[in-house]
Design an enzyme around this catalytic site. Structure first.
Site, PDB file in Angstrom:
ATOM      1  N   ASP A 149      74.336  49.940  24.528  1.00 24.64           N
ATOM      2  CA  ASP A 149      75.418  49.543  23.630  1.00 24.64           C
ATOM      3  C   ASP A 149      74.925  49.506  22.191  1.00 24.64           C
ATOM      4  O   ASP A 149      73.802  49.090  21.910  1.00 24.64           O
ATOM      5  CB  ASP A 149      75.946  48.166  24.053  1.00 24.64           C
ATOM      6  CG  ASP A 149      77.252  47.812  23.371  1.00 24.64           C
ATOM      7  OD1 ASP A 149      77.208  47.345  22.220  1.00 24.64           O
ATOM      8  OD2 ASP A 149      78.313  48.011  23.985  1.00 24.64           O
ATOM      9  N   HIS A 219      84.841  52.087  30.851  1.00 21.99           N
ATOM     10  CA  HIS A 219      83.423  51.780  30.693  1.00 21.99           C
ATOM     11  C   HIS A 219      83.100  50.445  31.361  1.00 21.99           C
ATOM     12  O   HIS A 219      83.840  49.475  31.241  1.00 21.99           O
ATOM     13  CB  HIS A 219      82.996  51.770  29.220  1.00 21.99           C
ATOM     14  CG  HIS A 219      83.825  50.901  28.329  1.00 21.99           C
ATOM     15  ND1 HIS A 219      85.086  51.255  27.883  1.00 21.99           N
ATOM     16  CD2 HIS A 219      83.557  49.689  27.771  1.00 21.99           C
ATOM     17  CE1 HIS A 219      85.559  50.313  27.094  1.00 21.99           C
ATOM     18  NE2 HIS A 219      84.660  49.342  27.024  1.00 21.99           N
ATOM     19  N   LEU A 220      81.970  50.431  32.053  1.00 21.88           N
ATOM     20  CA  LEU A 220      81.476  49.244  32.744  1.00 21.88           C
ATOM     21  C   LEU A 220      80.368  48.619  31.912  1.00 21.88           C
ATOM     22  O   LEU A 220      79.354  49.263  31.621  1.00 21.88           O
ATOM     23  CB  LEU A 220      80.939  49.630  34.129  1.00 21.88           C
ATOM     24  CG  LEU A 220      80.146  48.565  34.900  1.00 21.88           C
ATOM     25  CD1 LEU A 220      81.015  47.352  35.220  1.00 21.88           C
ATOM     26  CD2 LEU A 220      79.557  49.164  36.181  1.00 21.88           C
ATOM     27  N   HIS A 221      80.559  47.348  31.511  1.00 17.10           N
ATOM     28  CA  HIS A 221      79.519  46.623  30.791  1.00 17.10           C
ATOM     29  C   HIS A 221      78.456  46.146  31.777  1.00 17.10           C
ATOM     30  O   HIS A 221      78.771  45.597  32.842  1.00 17.10           O
ATOM     31  CB  HIS A 221      80.107  45.399  30.085  1.00 17.10           C
ATOM     32  CG  HIS A 221      80.953  45.721  28.903  1.00 17.10           C
ATOM     33  ND1 HIS A 221      80.445  45.826  27.622  1.00 17.10           N
ATOM     34  CD2 HIS A 221      82.286  45.972  28.790  1.00 17.10           C
ATOM     35  CE1 HIS A 221      81.421  46.107  26.776  1.00 17.10           C
ATOM     36  NE2 HIS A 221      82.553  46.211  27.457  1.00 17.10           N
TER      37      HIS A 221
END
Length: 263
Positions: A149, A219-221
């Site tokens: 990120d 999107h997967l955090h």
């Protein structure tokens, strides 16, 4: 128009941005939670949350139609939010490693179902896929990608995104046919956590619920360790607040429970 008059943000700012309330006090966060929950159909007395009313809204609003017709157009699939809301514990994360390919190549490729709404081609994550924006990519297999990120919330903060079209815009665009698709994203997250020396049990894995997501590309955090989040950032990734489920965050295991095909 008002939208055209707003100042432009560059793509790097957009990648790191997350929608948040204007006040940083507990009162402001509580006010956001109460108002959002009411709009989403949350009933505090029964601890019942109707995600299809909120998540289906994201898929339908972009086309100006209701969520139910959108589901019928996608081969009769119901919106995933109509499923059960049971949470799966960290044991499922441990089990996911056992399901992975023991050859060391990671999970096998999965089918790519058609989403209710596809991600726009010009979004910042699509530009990372096309190498039009720089990013520290740590995993890529032709279907999915993991990168760090731009504005990390913890020592490790990854984004797991699909790269092969059709790509869902967000979790509101998913159908039950995406169960293995999301499971694959979770397994990649577990693999990357262990590669970086973090335990899956000490990590946050989840999605922001529209309209609280910042980039219109699923999107997967993946955030670890969860104990090193600042108090404010915890609000952005918290599953429960004031004893109730928050309407802006969906843990990956809860999403999988909703998408799990009925037997």
């Amino acid at each position: 128009t008002e939208e055209q008059s707003l100042p432009r943000r560059d793509d790097r700012q957009m990648i790191g941005r997350l929608v948040r309330p204007r006040g940083s006090s507990r009162l402001a966060v509580a006010a956001l939670f109460v108002s959002s929950s009411a709009a989403a159909g949350f009933t505090a007395s029964s601890a019942s949350f109707a995600p299809s009313r909120l998540w289906g809204m994201g898929a339908a609003s972009s086309r100006g139609e209701s969520a139910q017709p959108a589901a019928s157009q996608a081969g009769g699939s119901r919106p995933f939010g109509a499923g059960n809301l049971g949470a799966v514990g960290t044991g499922a994360l441990r089990a996911s490693a056992d399901e992975m390919d023991q050859s060391g190549k990671g999970p096998a490729p999965v089918g790519i179902p058609r989403p209710l709404v596809e991600a726009p081609a010009g979004n910042p994550f699509a530009k990372i896929i096309r190498r039009e924006l720089d990013s520290e990519i740590v995993y890529e297999d032709g279907q999915f990608m993991a990168f760090k990120d731009h504005k990390p919330s913890a020592p490790l903060h990854l984004q797991i995104i699909p790269t092969a079209p059709p790509i869902p815009q967000d979790i509101a665009a998913l159908t039950p046919e995406h169960f293995l698709y999301i499971q694959r994203m979770r397994d990649i997250a577990v693999e990357e956590l262990r590669k970086e020396g973090f335990s899956p049990e000490d990590a946050i894995l989840g999605f922001h619920v529209p309209p609280f997501n910042s980039v219109p590309h699923l999107h997967l955090h993946v955030i670890a360790p969860k104990g090193q989040l600042s108090p404010w950032r915890r609000y952005k990734y918290v599953e429960r607040l004031l004893g109730c489920r928050t309407p802006w965050w969906r843990p990956v295991q809860d999403l999988l429970q909703d998408l799990r095909p009925s037997v």
